[in-house]
Design an enzyme around this catalytic site. Structure first.
Site, PDB file in Angstrom:
ATOM      1  N   GLY A  53      -0.857  -9.928 -12.472  1.00 33.43           N
ATOM      2  CA  GLY A  53      -0.150 -10.002 -13.748  1.00 33.43           C
ATOM      3  C   GLY A  53      -0.507  -8.789 -14.599  1.00 33.43           C
ATOM      4  N   LYS A  62       3.951  -2.090  -8.206  1.00 30.57           N
ATOM      5  CA  LYS A  62       3.942  -1.568  -9.585  1.00 30.57           C
ATOM      6  C   LYS A  62       2.980  -0.379  -9.734  1.00 30.57           C
ATOM      7  CE  LYS A  62      -0.191  -3.094 -11.095  1.00 30.57           C
ATOM      8  NZ  LYS A  62      -1.254  -2.333 -11.751  1.00 30.57           N
ATOM      9  N   THR A 119       1.587  -1.676 -16.857  1.00 31.14           N
ATOM     10  CA  THR A 119       0.949  -0.566 -16.135  1.00 31.14           C
ATOM     11  C   THR A 119       1.699   0.749 -16.354  1.00 31.14           C
ATOM     12  OG1 THR A 119       0.351  -2.212 -14.469  1.00 31.14           O
ATOM     13  CG2 THR A 119      -0.034   0.070 -13.902  1.00 31.14           C
TER      14      THR A 119
HETATM   15  O1  LIG Z   1      -5.397   0.614 -14.069  1.00 29.19           O
HETATM   16  P1  LIG Z   1      -4.378   0.266 -13.024  1.00 29.19           P
HETATM   17  O2  LIG Z   1      -3.271   1.242 -12.938  1.00 29.19           O
HETATM   18  O3  LIG Z   1      -5.063  -0.009 -11.697  1.00 29.19           O
HETATM   19  O4  LIG Z   1      -3.710  -1.117 -13.465  1.00 29.19           O
HETATM   20  C1  LIG Z   1      -4.535  -2.182 -13.809  1.00 29.19           C
HETATM   21  C2  LIG Z   1      -3.849  -3.528 -13.704  1.00 29.19           C
HETATM   22  O5  LIG Z   1      -3.378  -3.749 -12.397  1.00 29.19           O
HETATM   23  C3  LIG Z   1      -2.766  -3.754 -14.711  1.00 29.19           C
HETATM   24  O6  LIG Z   1      -2.253  -5.050 -14.572  1.00 29.19           O
END
Ligand SMILES: O=P(O)(O)OC[C@H](O)CO
Ligand SMILES: NC(=O)c1ccc[n+]([C@@H]2O[C@H](COP(=O)([O-])OP(=O)(O)OC[C@H]3O[C@@H](n4cnc5c(N)ncnc54)[C@H](O)[C@@H]3O)[C@@H](O)[C@H]2O)c1
Length: 338
Positions: A143, A198, A255
């Site tokens: 999430g 994502k 993100t």
């Molecule tokens: O810092 P990131 O790009 O790994 O994103 C962190 C989390 O997955 C956001 O939900």
């Protein structure tokens, strides 16, 4: 774990990076007895005694009840819930070492957002394969959950995905706090794909941000990124509605928009002209999309799914294609209906 409610469970969190440490705090705040496993004894000591993880969450006061240890056997002793929070590409090696120490009935919860290189397996599939656990004991959480915001107790929601609804509800109760609100979803495939893809789209957003483009570009990438995630999901049997939820659109928006995202930040560095090697040298934490873009693309190709944005990120990250050329190629693709 209490079959009616996971509240107060004995939990081991394996991986004391930014998300493992943050989620360990969430579990303590929800009433669980938690031991966090850090690889380095000095980090375990700082977490237990100074109540801070200076390497991953500097300035965040960790709860008194949170114990940390560098000994995985100690962390796993009598654990009813085992939370896995290491980089996706190192899960298999870590789990092979930990598997003999796992209590036989423990529930296994993956926090990871990636697809394994080579096998194209989702993290829960790797967990089942190495531990022999059935799908009723394996769950994933995904999430819009940027670790630092949650460590600061800013309100956020998440999804606990498990094929077994009762198990999902136990886990929901185990980590529900005034600032962290978990929903359940039986669609493990969709939730895990949402989390993995994502990261790749956030890299694309970062790249265009680094090149100086604005909100229209980002919104276009988020929307078309969601379309290619949903196409992949449909081919793998996911529920279409999952992608409109927290593990789909919710996580994409957070993100792709946040300067806290390691993936977006990594992409920004590429967009400003750094090479992947240079960007890797500037970052200590994992940006999962850099490796998972290749396994996501492989997964898409194996199922005949067109994933042009993922392919573009692979070309920039792994084939030396300049970001500007990638943008030109994406924009000049054959015109088509939405
Ligand atoms: O810092 P990131 O790009 O790994 O994103 C962190 C989390 O997955 C956001 O939900
Ligand atoms: N940080 C977040 O905001 C966040 C939020 C949701 C999900 N996630 C996901 O959780 C997973 C873990 O992310 P994180 O943010 O805690 O990562 P991190 O880079 O902050 O920490 C990784 C942890 O794994 C340990 N580790 C064990 N084996 C390793 C190895 N071979 N190589 C490198 N590190 C190793 C490290 O020591 C460290 O404690 C990722 O899949 C990530 O996508 C992260």
């Amino acid at each position: 774990m209490n079959p009616q409610s996971g509240q107060g469970a004995r939990a081991a969190v394996l991986g004391a990076g930014s998300w493992g440490t943050t989620f360990a705090k969430v579990l303590v705040d929800a009433g669980c007895a938690v031991t966090l496993h850090a690889r380095r004894p000095e980090l375990a000591r700082a977490i237990s005694e100074d109540r801070e993880n200076p390497d991953y969450l500097p300035g965040i006061r960790l709860p008194k009840g949170l114990r940390a240890t560098a000994d995985p056997a100690e962390a796993l002793r009598a654990a009813e819930l085992v939370v896995l929070a290491v980089p996706s590409q190192s899960l298999r090696d870590n789990l092979v070492q930990w598997a003999p120490l796992l209590p036989p009935d423990a529930v296994l919860l993956s926090l990871m957002k990636g697809i394994e290189l080579g096998t194209t397996k989702r993290m829960s599939q790797v967990v089942c394969e190495i531990t022999g656990a059935g799908p009723d004991r394996v769950a994933a959480m995904s999430g819009p959950n940027l670790a630092r915001e949650i460590a600061e107790e800013q309100p956020a929601a998440t999804v606990i995905a498990c094929a077994d609804q009762q198990r999902a509800e136990q886990l929901q109760a185990a980590c529900h706090t005034p600032y962290f609100r978990p929903y359940t979803n039986p669609d493990l495939v969709g939730c895990e794909l949402g989390g993995a893809v994502k990261n790749v789209i956030a890299l694309a957003c970062g790249i265009t941000e680094g090149m100086g483009f604005g909100d229209n570009t980002r919104a276009s990438l988020i929307t078309r990124g969601l379309a290619e995630t949903a196409r992949l999901g449909a081919a793998l049997g996911a529920e279409p509605t999952t992608f409109a939820g927290l593990a789909g659109l919710g996580d994409l928006v957070a993100t792709c928009s946040s300067p806290l995202s390691r993936n977006r930040t990594f992409g920004e560095k590429l967009g400003r002209g750094m090479t992947v090697e240079q960007a890797l040298q500037t970052t200590r934490q994992v940006a999962e999309g850099v490796k998972s873009c290749r396994s996501v693309l492989d997964l898409g190709r194996a199922h005949g799914v067109d994933m042009p944005l993922t392919e573009a990120v692979v070309r920039v990250c792994h084939e030396g294609v300049p970001a500007a050329q990638m943008v030109k190629e994406i924009m000049s693709r054959e015109a088509k209906p939405e």
